[in-house]
Motif scaffolding. Structure first.
Motif, short mmCIF file in Angstrom:
data_model
loop_
_atom_site.label_atom_id
_atom_site.label_comp_id
_atom_site.label_asym_id
_atom_site.label_seq_id
_atom_site.Cartn_x
_atom_site.Cartn_y
_atom_site.Cartn_z
N ALA A 118 -21.93 -14.99 -21.89
CA ALA A 118 -22.57 -13.72 -22.22
C ALA A 118 -23.23 -13.84 -23.58
O ALA A 118 -22.64 -14.36 -24.53
N SER A 119 -24.47 -13.39 -23.66
CA SER A 119 -25.23 -13.47 -24.92
C SER A 119 -26.04 -12.19 -25.10
O SER A 119 -27.17 -12.09 -24.66
N GLN A 158 -30.36 -21.22 -18.13
CA GLN A 158 -31.19 -20.20 -17.52
C GLN A 158 -30.73 -18.84 -18.01
O GLN A 158 -29.53 -18.54 -18.04
N LEU A 159 -31.69 -18.03 -18.41
CA LEU A 159 -31.38 -16.70 -18.94
C LEU A 159 -31.66 -15.63 -17.89
O LEU A 159 -32.69 -15.68 -17.21
N LEU A 160 -30.76 -14.67 -17.79
CA LEU A 160 -30.96 -13.56 -16.87
C LEU A 160 -30.54 -12.27 -17.57
O LEU A 160 -29.46 -12.21 -18.17
N ARG A 161 -31.40 -11.27 -17.48
CA ARG A 161 -31.09 -9.98 -18.10
C ARG A 161 -30.07 -9.25 -17.21
O ARG A 161 -30.40 -8.61 -16.22
N ALA A 162 -28.82 -9.42 -17.57
CA ALA A 162 -27.72 -8.83 -16.79
C ALA A 162 -26.44 -8.97 -17.59
O ALA A 162 -26.38 -9.68 -18.60
N HIS A 175 -12.56 -16.54 -20.75
CA HIS A 175 -12.77 -15.88 -22.04
C HIS A 175 -13.55 -14.61 -21.75
O HIS A 175 -14.21 -14.51 -20.71
N ARG A 176 -13.48 -13.63 -22.62
CA ARG A 176 -14.22 -12.39 -22.34
C ARG A 176 -15.72 -12.61 -22.30
O ARG A 176 -16.47 -11.82 -21.72
N GLN A 177 -16.18 -13.75 -22.84
CA GLN A 177 -17.62 -14.04 -22.83
C GLN A 177 -17.96 -15.27 -21.97
O GLN A 177 -19.14 -15.63 -21.90
N TYR A 178 -16.97 -15.86 -21.31
CA TYR A 178 -17.24 -17.12 -20.60
C TYR A 178 -16.61 -17.14 -19.19
O TYR A 178 -15.51 -16.62 -18.98
N TYR A 179 -17.33 -17.79 -18.30
CA TYR A 179 -16.80 -18.23 -17.01
C TYR A 179 -17.03 -19.74 -16.95
O TYR A 179 -18.05 -20.24 -17.46
N VAL A 180 -16.10 -20.47 -16.33
CA VAL A 180 -16.21 -21.93 -16.29
C VAL A 180 -16.01 -22.44 -14.86
O VAL A 180 -15.27 -21.85 -14.07
N ASN A 181 -16.68 -23.54 -14.56
CA ASN A 181 -16.51 -24.20 -13.27
C ASN A 181 -15.36 -25.19 -13.41
O ASN A 181 -15.49 -26.20 -14.11
#
Length: 290
Positions: free
Chosen positions: A205-206, A221-225, A244-250
């Motif tokens: 998340a950014s 890749q950036l997506l407005r969401a 993490h509250r700002q991350y998802y990982v594979n």
């Protein structure tokens, strides 16, 4: 437990097999005959045979009777009545009910056979209540145990092959699905991006955007969401988890880790940036790391 549940869901594929229940019938008939020879639950040696036959031959009839009952019930349910098909799956409680039916019917015909072959004289009602019924239960218990053990022995060799093949098919289908491109559309602006879920390393998340880092791409890749919005769209891909509250990982791309239970940093294949695992998500991520 998952394999057990899957086995019972696929049980009809195994039971709908005449060679299986023919073998089951013969083996249980033989074992029950040995049981009758050993313990003489019907007290054959205390009664008088109606016909000039050795007691051992008469006792053999109990095993033959039981074998015929088992084969007849399996044939009736799975061959004649077609009790199982794609729409009517054979379930766990069906299996137990069938075993109860086998014990009840076999016990009934066994008692009739005993009265037909042996001269037992006049029998009081109390004899049936306190002797015949407990005796039938005594015979039913080993029959029940034998049925379960033989069924387990058969399915250890057969059902596991079916389970492995089916799980392999599921895994292949999931892999194909995860290797296909999907389109993510922004809920805010007119923007779409294409991604391959299996190639995702991590998602970050950014601000008002989400950065999706893929293995083969040099730039994200950036997506407005929102991160939550992306997580919902990727919910079917269980290898992408929140760390993490700002991350998802594979989890398939994790190469190494360092840190402790307070804070863990993940190193991913083909990526320089490390992905943090916050304390609140440690318990969720650790099983995958082991």
């Amino acid at each position: 437990m998952t394999k057990i549940a899957y086995y019972f869901q696929k049980k009809h594929q195994l039971i709908d097999n005449q060679s299986y229940y023919l073998k089951l019938s013969v083996i249980i008939g033989i074992v029950l005959t040995i049981f009758v020879y050993t313990f003489d639950p019907y007290d054959n040696y205390l009664a008088i045979p109606k016909y000039e036959l050795p007691v051992k031959i008469i006792q053999l009839g109990y095993g033959i009777n039981t074998a015929l009952v088992i084969y007849a019930l399996y044939w009736l349910f799975f061959h004649k009545l077609k009790s199982t098909n794609k729409k009517r799956t054979w379930k766990t409680y069906h299996h137990w009910l069938l075993l109860v039916a086998i014990m009840s019917v076999a016990g009934f015909f066994g008692t009739i056979y005993h009265r037909f072959m042996m001269d037992v004289g006049e029998v009081a009602t109390s004899y049936y209540l306190f002797v015949t019924i407990p005796r039938s239960i005594m015979i039913s218990v080993p029959l029940f145990i034998i049925s379960i053990l033989l069924d387990q022995l058969y399915t250890n060799k057969t059902s596991l092959e079916v389970v492995k093949a089916s799980l392999q098919t599921i895994h292949t289908e999931e892999k194909i699905q995860s290797d296909e491109k999907i389109i993510l559309k922004s809920p805010v602006v007119n923007q779409c991006i294409e991604i391959i879920p299996s190639q995702i390393g991590y998602i970050k998340a950014s601000g008002n955007y989400v950065e999706i880092y893929s293995i083969e791409d040099k730039k994200p890749q950036l997506l407005r969401a929102s991160l939550h919005f992306i997580a919902e769209r990727l919910a079917t891909y269980d290898f992408i988890i929140k760390c993490h509250r700002q991350y998802y990982v594979n989890i398939h791309k994790i190469k190494a880790r360092k840190g402790n239970s307070q804070r863990i940093l993940l190193t991913l294949n083909g990526m320089k940036e490390q992905v943090p695992v916050s304390k609140s998500y440690t318990k969720t991520v650790l099983p995958y790391l082991k």
